[in-house]
Design an enzyme around this catalytic site. Sequence first.
Site, mmCIF file in Angstrom:
data_model
loop_
_atom_site.group_PDB
_atom_site.id
_atom_site.type_symbol
_atom_site.label_atom_id
_atom_site.label_comp_id
_atom_site.label_asym_id
_atom_site.label_seq_id
_atom_site.Cartn_x
_atom_site.Cartn_y
_atom_site.Cartn_z
ATOM 1 N N GLN A 88 -6.566 14.788 15.473
ATOM 2 C CA GLN A 88 -6.223 14.886 14.058
ATOM 3 C C GLN A 88 -6.215 16.328 13.583
ATOM 4 O O GLN A 88 -5.390 16.700 12.747
ATOM 5 C CB GLN A 88 -7.196 14.054 13.221
ATOM 6 C CG GLN A 88 -7.046 12.562 13.432
ATOM 7 C CD GLN A 88 -5.618 12.069 13.226
ATOM 8 O OE1 GLN A 88 -4.954 11.668 14.172
ATOM 9 N NE2 GLN A 88 -5.130 12.128 12.014
ATOM 10 N N ASP A 127 -1.137 5.755 15.313
ATOM 11 C CA ASP A 127 -0.073 6.655 14.872
ATOM 12 C C ASP A 127 1.288 6.229 15.400
ATOM 13 O O ASP A 127 2.304 6.456 14.751
ATOM 14 C CB ASP A 127 -0.366 8.086 15.343
ATOM 15 C CG ASP A 127 -1.445 8.766 14.523
ATOM 16 O OD1 ASP A 127 -1.711 8.307 13.403
ATOM 17 O OD2 ASP A 127 -2.011 9.765 15.007
ATOM 18 N N HIS A 131 -2.866 18.316 13.471
ATOM 19 C CA HIS A 131 -1.848 18.183 12.443
ATOM 20 C C HIS A 131 -1.716 19.421 11.572
ATOM 21 O O HIS A 131 -0.613 19.835 11.218
ATOM 22 C CB HIS A 131 -2.171 16.993 11.531
ATOM 23 C CG HIS A 131 -1.746 15.673 12.069
ATOM 24 N ND1 HIS A 131 -0.445 15.239 12.046
ATOM 25 C CD2 HIS A 131 -2.458 14.676 12.634
ATOM 26 C CE1 HIS A 131 -0.369 14.036 12.569
ATOM 27 N NE2 HIS A 131 -1.581 13.666 12.946
ATOM 28 N N GLU A 177 -9.187 8.175 5.808
ATOM 29 C CA GLU A 177 -7.845 7.699 6.151
ATOM 30 C C GLU A 177 -7.896 6.915 7.459
ATOM 31 O O GLU A 177 -7.397 5.793 7.552
ATOM 32 C CB GLU A 177 -6.902 8.893 6.270
ATOM 33 C CG GLU A 177 -5.481 8.536 6.670
ATOM 34 C CD GLU A 177 -4.648 9.763 6.976
ATOM 35 O OE1 GLU A 177 -3.411 9.641 6.992
ATOM 36 O OE2 GLU A 177 -5.223 10.847 7.234
ATOM 37 N N HIS A 178 -8.492 7.513 8.483
ATOM 38 C CA HIS A 178 -8.686 6.869 9.790
ATOM 39 C C HIS A 178 -10.176 6.850 10.106
ATOM 40 O O HIS A 178 -10.837 7.881 10.034
ATOM 41 C CB HIS A 178 -7.988 7.646 10.915
ATOM 42 C CG HIS A 178 -6.558 8.002 10.656
ATOM 43 N ND1 HIS A 178 -6.173 9.227 10.146
ATOM 44 C CD2 HIS A 178 -5.426 7.290 10.847
ATOM 45 C CE1 HIS A 178 -4.855 9.262 10.042
ATOM 46 N NE2 HIS A 178 -4.379 8.103 10.448
ATOM 47 N N HIS A 188 2.125 -14.017 -33.544
ATOM 48 C CA HIS A 188 2.083 -14.612 -32.207
ATOM 49 C C HIS A 188 1.903 -16.132 -32.313
ATOM 50 O O HIS A 188 2.569 -16.898 -31.613
ATOM 51 C CB HIS A 188 0.913 -14.026 -31.399
ATOM 52 C CG HIS A 188 1.190 -12.672 -30.820
ATOM 53 N ND1 HIS A 188 1.526 -11.593 -31.589
ATOM 54 C CD2 HIS A 188 1.165 -12.237 -29.530
ATOM 55 C CE1 HIS A 188 1.699 -10.538 -30.807
ATOM 56 N NE2 HIS A 188 1.484 -10.903 -29.541
#
Length: 452
Positions: free
Chosen positions: A276, A379, A279, A345-346, A438
Amino acid sequence: MLSTLDLRGRTLDVRFLRGALPRAEFDVTAALEQVRPICEDVEHRGAQALRDLGERFDGVRPEHLRVPVEIVRAALDQLAPELRAALEESIRRARIVHADQRRTDTTTEVVQGGTVTERWVPVDRVGLYVPGGLAVYPSSVVMNVVPAQLAGVGSLAVTSPPQRENTGVFSGYPNPTILATCALLGVDEVYAVGGAQAVAMFAFGFVDDGEVRDGVPVTCEPASMVTGPGNIWVVAAKRLLKGLIGIDAEAGPTEIAILADETADAEHVAADLISQAEHDPLAASVLVTDSEELAEAVDQALARRVPATKHADRVAAALRGRQSRVVLVDDMDAGLAVVNAYAAEHLEIQTREARAVAGGVRNAGAVFVGPYAPVSLGDYAAGSNHVLPTAGCASHSSGLSVQSFLRGIHVVEYDEAALRDVASHVVTLAQAEDLPAHGEAVTARFGDEVPQ
């Protein structure tokens, strides 16, 4: 390579953990005012602005904003066979998983003669963003397109930044592998536009009077929704234009958290943290463990592996950044408290009885259980979706799915008897809210009297 945050002996309530756990610096608010003039320029000048902005930010002035279909098909023709096979398998697996997410309409009979039906209706048109910065992301094409197609979205368009490195027939266009993946998925509306201007393009649309095909100017119709990960400028444009268009999420730098005990293999953990960090220098790699011995072994493995990896400088910057840490805890219960507060996230679970431990996870974009389910599997080829919430948003948001592209619409059908039966309650509630009209909208159907 990772600094240590020692939480042993601490009371791990959510308020404390939210302040203590590491996060990348990713100030979307500060970027808003910088993307505002870009989006306004696209709104007012359309195609001309998109060409000018492509030249300014990507170093490419696209001759064709919409990639000609023959170029998209040519990219597929030149795709390496092994890469095509890998993409086809990724698509096949994603379709299997996402097909099970499709919703069915449900009709509930509330009372005799009174029903509420929930219809699931796809958005009309979606713009799908595929990044083109430090890496090439054909997998993001798959992850965006497959759920939208299975949701039944009628109009799909993909955009990705033009690449200066491209030569020959692909000069001025997105990466050929991106184009080829679009072709594999049957998407032929593809644009050579990146950054905040791409989000604005889908929000406002354009008519390109400078390019005529089949006797009409090239036109990009506005989208109902924009999805897909991007850099801070893409995220800021999404926030700015949210409301005019729907968005999936404000995705920040990628994250991995690994909850591990002494049974974990340090080499596996180190390899996954690096995967990771590869990235982006802002990527977060966090190890949560109750084992000092594992932490030390992982650090030694990182020291060996990082210099040998292709993007060593980028990886080292991410691992040494404030967003990456080893977090020491007293036990696995404390570890679960930490990862639930972090809402990664992961999230990988590399512990004994990993499945049982994973059952205690409440907040994560995706959970990877056991030693043979690394994040990189998700992924590309697990069948799951890799467009996931970041920056703690997994505590309230989900990853991209078929559901992301559907809207639930309630269809209410009552006959006279069913309305008569509930009319007095409607009138009472309307009066309680000081909205008498109403109630009158009901009694008008019964001679302006409240049915008894």
